[in-house]
Design a protein around this motif. Structure first.
Motif, PDB file in Angstrom:
ATOM      1  N   ALA A 200       0.821  -1.210   0.000  1.00 25.58           N
ATOM      2  CA  ALA A 200       0.000   0.000   0.000  1.00 25.58           C
ATOM      3  C   ALA A 200       0.859   1.267   0.000  1.00 25.58           C
ATOM      4  O   ALA A 200       0.514   2.259  -0.642  1.00 25.58           O
ATOM      5  N   THR A 201       1.975   1.224   0.714  1.00 25.62           N
ATOM      6  CA  THR A 201       2.865   2.398   0.769  1.00 25.62           C
ATOM      7  C   THR A 201       4.098   2.217  -0.103  1.00 25.62           C
ATOM      8  O   THR A 201       4.963   3.091  -0.122  1.00 25.62           O
ATOM      9  N   HIS A 202       4.196   1.078  -0.791  1.00 23.40           N
ATOM     10  CA  HIS A 202       5.304   0.785  -1.712  1.00 23.40           C
ATOM     11  C   HIS A 202       6.655   0.745  -0.999  1.00 23.40           C
ATOM     12  O   HIS A 202       7.657   1.215  -1.518  1.00 23.40           O
ATOM     13  N   VAL A 203       6.675   0.166   0.196  1.00 21.95           N
ATOM     14  CA  VAL A 203       7.907   0.108   0.986  1.00 21.95           C
ATOM     15  C   VAL A 203       8.346  -1.343   1.171  1.00 21.95           C
ATOM     16  O   VAL A 203       7.562  -2.184   1.614  1.00 21.95           O
ATOM     17  N   LEU A 204       9.599  -1.590   0.816  1.00 24.84           N
ATOM     18  CA  LEU A 204      10.243  -2.884   1.076  1.00 24.84           C
ATOM     19  C   LEU A 204      11.478  -2.598   1.913  1.00 24.84           C
ATOM     20  O   LEU A 204      12.388  -1.902   1.471  1.00 24.84           O
ATOM     21  N   GLN A 205      11.493  -3.104   3.147  1.00 21.11           N
ATOM     22  CA  GLN A 205      12.625  -2.928   4.055  1.00 21.11           C
ATOM     23  C   GLN A 205      13.354  -4.259   4.152  1.00 21.11           C
ATOM     24  O   GLN A 205      12.736  -5.282   4.450  1.00 21.11           O
ATOM     25  N   VAL A 206      14.654  -4.250   3.878  1.00 21.13           N
ATOM     26  CA  VAL A 206      15.463  -5.470   3.906  1.00 21.13           C
ATOM     27  C   VAL A 206      16.585  -5.298   4.915  1.00 21.13           C
ATOM     28  O   VAL A 206      17.365  -4.343   4.817  1.00 21.13           O
ATOM     29  N   ASP A 207      16.664  -6.200   5.878  1.00 24.51           N
ATOM     30  CA  ASP A 207      17.737  -6.208   6.877  1.00 24.51           C
ATOM     31  C   ASP A 207      18.355  -7.600   6.897  1.00 24.51           C
ATOM     32  O   ASP A 207      17.635  -8.598   7.012  1.00 24.51           O
ATOM     33  N   VAL A 208      19.686  -7.652   6.779  1.00 19.81           N
ATOM     34  CA  VAL A 208      20.393  -8.934   6.726  1.00 19.81           C
ATOM     35  C   VAL A 208      21.654  -8.829   7.573  1.00 19.81           C
ATOM     36  O   VAL A 208      22.350  -7.812   7.543  1.00 19.81           O
TER      37      VAL A 208
ATOM     38  N   THR B 195      22.605  -6.976  -7.605  1.00 18.22           N
ATOM     39  CA  THR B 195      22.578  -7.236  -6.165  1.00 18.22           C
ATOM     40  C   THR B 195      21.836  -6.101  -5.484  1.00 18.22           C
ATOM     41  O   THR B 195      21.571  -5.057  -6.102  1.00 18.22           O
ATOM     42  N   PHE B 196      21.492  -6.296  -4.212  1.00 16.88           N
ATOM     43  CA  PHE B 196      20.933  -5.189  -3.429  1.00 16.88           C
ATOM     44  C   PHE B 196      21.918  -4.022  -3.480  1.00 16.88           C
ATOM     45  O   PHE B 196      23.121  -4.210  -3.267  1.00 16.88           O
ATOM     46  N   GLY B 197      21.433  -2.839  -3.748  1.00 18.52           N
ATOM     47  CA  GLY B 197      22.302  -1.657  -3.759  1.00 18.52           C
ATOM     48  C   GLY B 197      22.938  -1.433  -2.400  1.00 18.52           C
ATOM     49  O   GLY B 197      22.253  -1.424  -1.382  1.00 18.52           O
ATOM     50  N   GLY B 198      24.263  -1.308  -2.380  1.00 13.39           N
ATOM     51  CA  GLY B 198      24.979  -1.056  -1.131  1.00 13.39           C
ATOM     52  C   GLY B 198      25.260  -2.292  -0.298  1.00 13.39           C
ATOM     53  O   GLY B 198      25.805  -2.189   0.806  1.00 13.39           O
ATOM     54  N   PHE B 199      24.893  -3.480  -0.814  1.00 15.55           N
ATOM     55  CA  PHE B 199      25.175  -4.697  -0.043  1.00 15.55           C
ATOM     56  C   PHE B 199      26.690  -4.857   0.089  1.00 15.55           C
ATOM     57  O   PHE B 199      27.424  -4.630  -0.876  1.00 15.55           O
ATOM     58  N   PRO B 200      27.204  -5.245   1.273  1.00 14.44           N
ATOM     59  CA  PRO B 200      28.662  -5.363   1.443  1.00 14.44           C
ATOM     60  C   PRO B 200      29.257  -6.461   0.554  1.00 14.44           C
ATOM     61  O   PRO B 200      28.878  -7.615   0.658  1.00 14.44           O
ATOM     62  N   MET B 201      30.148  -6.045  -0.317  1.00 19.12           N
ATOM     63  CA  MET B 201      30.776  -6.968  -1.265  1.00 19.12           C
ATOM     64  C   MET B 201      32.200  -7.311  -0.818  1.00 19.12           C
ATOM     65  O   MET B 201      32.878  -6.487  -0.197  1.00 19.12           O
ATOM     66  N   GLY B 202      32.638  -8.541  -1.149  1.00 19.18           N
ATOM     67  CA  GLY B 202      34.001  -8.948  -0.861  1.00 19.18           C
ATOM     68  C   GLY B 202      34.280  -9.226   0.601  1.00 19.18           C
ATOM     69  O   GLY B 202      35.419  -9.177   1.039  1.00 19.18           O
TER      70      GLY B 202
ATOM     71  N   ALA C 295      26.639  -6.809   7.693  1.00 20.91           N
ATOM     72  CA  ALA C 295      25.245  -6.474   7.951  1.00 20.91           C
ATOM     73  C   ALA C 295      24.791  -5.493   6.882  1.00 20.91           C
ATOM     74  O   ALA C 295      25.596  -4.738   6.327  1.00 20.91           O
ATOM     75  N   TYR C 296      23.506  -5.523   6.604  1.00 23.28           N
ATOM     76  CA  TYR C 296      22.944  -4.696   5.539  1.00 23.28           C
ATOM     77  C   TYR C 296      21.546  -4.267   5.920  1.00 23.28           C
ATOM     78  O   TYR C 296      20.775  -5.034   6.492  1.00 23.28           O
ATOM     79  N   SER C 297      21.213  -3.026   5.589  1.00 22.93           N
ATOM     80  CA  SER C 297      19.868  -2.517   5.800  1.00 22.93           C
ATOM     81  C   SER C 297      19.565  -1.512   4.701  1.00 22.93           C
ATOM     82  O   SER C 297      20.375  -0.622   4.433  1.00 22.93           O
ATOM     83  N   ASN C 298      18.413  -1.668   4.059  1.00 26.10           N
ATOM     84  CA  ASN C 298      18.030  -0.730   3.016  1.00 26.10           C
ATOM     85  C   ASN C 298      16.522  -0.737   2.868  1.00 26.10           C
ATOM     86  O   ASN C 298      15.862  -1.743   3.124  1.00 26.10           O
ATOM     87  N   THR C 299      15.988   0.406   2.447  1.00 26.88           N
ATOM     88  CA  THR C 299      14.571   0.549   2.180  1.00 26.88           C
ATOM     89  C   THR C 299      14.391   0.865   0.709  1.00 26.88           C
ATOM     90  O   THR C 299      15.085   1.727   0.165  1.00 26.88           O
ATOM     91  N   TYR C 300      13.467   0.158   0.066  1.00 34.53           N
ATOM     92  CA  TYR C 300      13.192   0.336  -1.357  1.00 34.53           C
ATOM     93  C   TYR C 300      11.789   0.893  -1.563  1.00 34.53           C
ATOM     94  O   TYR C 300      10.861   0.533  -0.843  1.00 34.53           O
ATOM     95  N   ASN C 301      11.657   1.733  -2.582  1.00 34.78           N
ATOM     96  CA  ASN C 301      10.364   2.222  -3.029  1.00 34.78           C
ATOM     97  C   ASN C 301       9.934   1.305  -4.167  1.00 34.78           C
ATOM     98  O   ASN C 301      10.468   1.385  -5.271  1.00 34.78           O
ATOM     99  N   THR C 302       8.990   0.412  -3.894  1.00 34.81           N
ATOM    100  CA  THR C 302       8.629  -0.608  -4.876  1.00 34.81           C
ATOM    101  C   THR C 302       7.740  -0.074  -5.993  1.00 34.81           C
ATOM    102  O   THR C 302       7.377  -0.821  -6.895  1.00 34.81           O
ATOM    103  N   SER C 303       7.409   1.224  -5.960  1.00 37.77           N
ATOM    104  CA  SER C 303       6.706   1.818  -7.092  1.00 37.77           C
ATOM    105  C   SER C 303       7.693   2.234  -8.183  1.00 37.77           C
ATOM    106  O   SER C 303       7.280   2.657  -9.260  1.00 37.77           O
ATOM    107  N   LEU C 304       8.990   2.100  -7.911  1.00 36.82           N
ATOM    108  CA  LEU C 304      10.028   2.428  -8.883  1.00 36.82           C
ATOM    109  C   LEU C 304      10.504   1.158  -9.575  1.00 36.82           C
ATOM    110  O   LEU C 304      10.827   0.161  -8.912  1.00 36.82           O
TER     111      LEU C 304
END
Length: 199
Positions: free
Chosen positions: A54-62, A96-103, A108-117
């Motif tokens: 409804a708000t087009h928000v996807l929050q991913v924490d790993v 990959t997830f934008g900003g995910f730690p590579m190498g 740890a990773y945390s990001n919020t996506y606007n799923t209307s994009l």
């Protein structure tokens, strides 16, 4: 507190601060035996995903630790033919997830996506669901709710994926339980890691 536990606590804490009341929350413990094909990696991870169409928000924490190879990518795949089994194409942004730690082998990773994009989605996932973000959101939400979506981490040692876990619905915690959840995720990861070492 070792670095692994700090990463896990940080990831759990970030999600707890950002989850909205209307978001559906899903969790997963990521391991090598849960990958396809399964492997014997000692790596372990925890993921918490909150999705609100409804708000087009996807929050991913790993949070993850103990990988055998440096990380090369991470994303959510959807939708398998049945819950908790099989493989599916990448649903979220690629490669990959934008900003995910590579190498790295711990992180740890945390990001919020606007799923209307459209940029929040894999173009192939968008295309296969009507070519619209609304179609992608609907299919993704249904896949999450049905247990047909998984998050995994790819490494140089396991290019197809070193650890993964299917996302399952998590009950919405009451405010008094938030602090306990923040402490519980690292404890569960630590216990699982110790059990695997003893096996």
């Amino acid at each position: 507190m070792n670095q692994h536990l700090r990463h896990c606590a940080a990831a759990a804490g970030l999600l707890l601060m950002t989850a909205t009341a209307s978001a559906a929350t899903y969790t997963a413990i990521l391991t090598g035996p849960k990958e396809s094909p399964a492997n014997t990696s000692p790596g372990i991870g925890a993921a918490v995903v909150a999705f609100d169409a409804a708000t087009h928000v996807l929050q991913v924490d790993v949070a993850f630790s103990g990988l055998l190879g440096p990380s090369t990518a991470s994303h959510i795949h959807c939708c398998t033919d049945m819950a908790d089994a099989g493989t599916a194409g990448i649903a979220t942004e690629t490669p990959t997830f934008g900003g995910f730690p590579m190498g790295v082998m711990n992180g740890a990773y945390s990001n919020t996506y606007n799923t209307s994009l459209a940029s929040s989605w894999n173009p192939a996932f968008l295309s296969s669901h009507g070519g619209t973000t609304a179609g992608a959101e609907k299919a993704f939400g249904a896949g999450l709710a049905s247990g047909e979506a998984y998050l995994n981490i790819h490494t140089s040692k396991y290019p197809a994926g070193e650890i993964r876990g299917f996302l399952v619905a998590a009950p919405v915690p009451e405010p008094a339980m938030l602090g306990m959840l923040g402490l519980g995720v690292p404890a569960v990861l630590l216990m699982a890691r110790r059990r695997r070492k003893q096996a």
